[in-house]
Scaffold this motif. Structure first.
Motif, PDB file in Angstrom:
ATOM      1  N   ALA A  15      44.672  18.050  -8.403  1.00 25.90           N
ATOM      2  CA  ALA A  15      45.691  19.097  -8.280  1.00 25.90           C
ATOM      3  C   ALA A  15      45.563  19.822  -6.942  1.00 25.90           C
ATOM      4  CB  ALA A  15      45.572  20.081  -9.434  1.00 25.90           C
ATOM      5  N   SER A  16      44.350  19.937  -6.438  1.00 27.28           N
ATOM      6  CA  SER A  16      44.150  20.584  -5.137  1.00 27.28           C
ATOM      7  C   SER A  16      44.807  19.795  -4.012  1.00 27.28           C
ATOM      8  CB  SER A  16      42.663  20.734  -4.834  1.00 27.28           C
ATOM      9  OG  SER A  16      42.031  21.522  -5.806  1.00 27.28           O
ATOM     10  N   TYR A  18      47.527  18.038  -4.225  1.00 32.64           N
ATOM     11  CA  TYR A  18      48.973  18.196  -4.298  1.00 32.64           C
ATOM     12  C   TYR A  18      49.463  19.487  -3.650  1.00 32.64           C
ATOM     13  CZ  TYR A  18      49.295  14.081  -7.227  1.00 32.64           C
ATOM     14  OH  TYR A  18      49.243  12.798  -7.684  1.00 32.64           O
ATOM     15  N   VAL A  19      48.549  20.387  -3.352  1.00 33.45           N
ATOM     16  CA  VAL A  19      48.920  21.583  -2.596  1.00 33.45           C
ATOM     17  C   VAL A  19      49.300  21.187  -1.171  1.00 33.45           C
ATOM     18  CG1 VAL A  19      48.027  23.745  -1.635  1.00 33.45           C
ATOM     19  CG2 VAL A  19      47.474  23.104  -3.984  1.00 33.45           C
ATOM     20  N   TYR A  20      48.686  20.130  -0.671  1.00 37.64           N
ATOM     21  CA  TYR A  20      48.879  19.722   0.719  1.00 37.64           C
ATOM     22  C   TYR A  20      49.855  18.560   0.892  1.00 37.64           C
ATOM     23  CZ  TYR A  20      44.832  22.672   1.260  1.00 37.64           C
ATOM     24  OH  TYR A  20      43.982  23.738   1.220  1.00 37.64           O
ATOM     25  N   LYS A  22      52.745  15.901  -1.308  1.00 30.09           N
ATOM     26  CA  LYS A  22      53.472  15.816  -2.580  1.00 30.09           C
ATOM     27  C   LYS A  22      53.128  14.582  -3.396  1.00 30.09           C
ATOM     28  CE  LYS A  22      57.682  13.593  -1.013  1.00 30.09           C
ATOM     29  NZ  LYS A  22      59.107  13.608  -1.038  1.00 30.09           N
TER      30      LYS A  22
END
Length: 139
Positions: A15-16, A18-20, A22
């Motif tokens: 999940a971390s 996907y912050v950076y 997509k």
């Protein structure tokens, strides 16, 4: 390679990541682009030899990294590395005397078809049928 495996290697959660980015496709494109920034130019060589040197450097960059050549086969790089590579190759080809061929003229109509009027500004109706009306919408 998956986002989960990458996160594990980086000792973080997927999940971390996907912050950076997509998705995995974008991550692959960015990885490839970053690697292509390392392609070397040889501006002092004659034009044809320069293009060959750029292509050899590109091949070396891809094959020196495990899996990157496979990613390159199915991924469109995005960013400054791929843009720079394209510019280097195009400059080299132009210097070598390769000229772009002009696009053939297509049969392009010179006037706009008059099948329908554009939408009416006042009422947003499709407008009058030019076959039966000579003026703008009166709605």
């Amino acid at each position: 390679m998956s986002m989960r495996k990458i996160a594990t290697v980086l000792d973080t959660g997927s999940a971390s990541l996907y912050v950076y980015v997509k998705d995995l496709n974008l991550l692959h494109a960015l990885m490839l682009d970053t690697a292509l920034e390392e392609v070397e130019d040889s501006p002092d060589l004659p034009a044809v030899e320069r293009v060959k040197a750029i292509l050899r450097s590109c091949l070396t960059v891809l094959l020196d990294r495990r899996g990157l050549a496979g990613i390159a086969a199915v991924t469109m790089p995005r960013g400054t590395g791929s843009m720079r590579l394209n510019e280097l190759l195009l400059d080299g080809l132009l210097d070598a005397g390769v000229r772009p061929e002009p696009k053939p003229r297509t049969n392009v109509p010179t006037s706009r078809p008059s099948r329908a009027w554009p939408s009416c500004i006042s009422c947003s109706s499709p407008g009058p049928d030019p076959a039966v009306s000579t003026g703008p919408c009166t709605a």
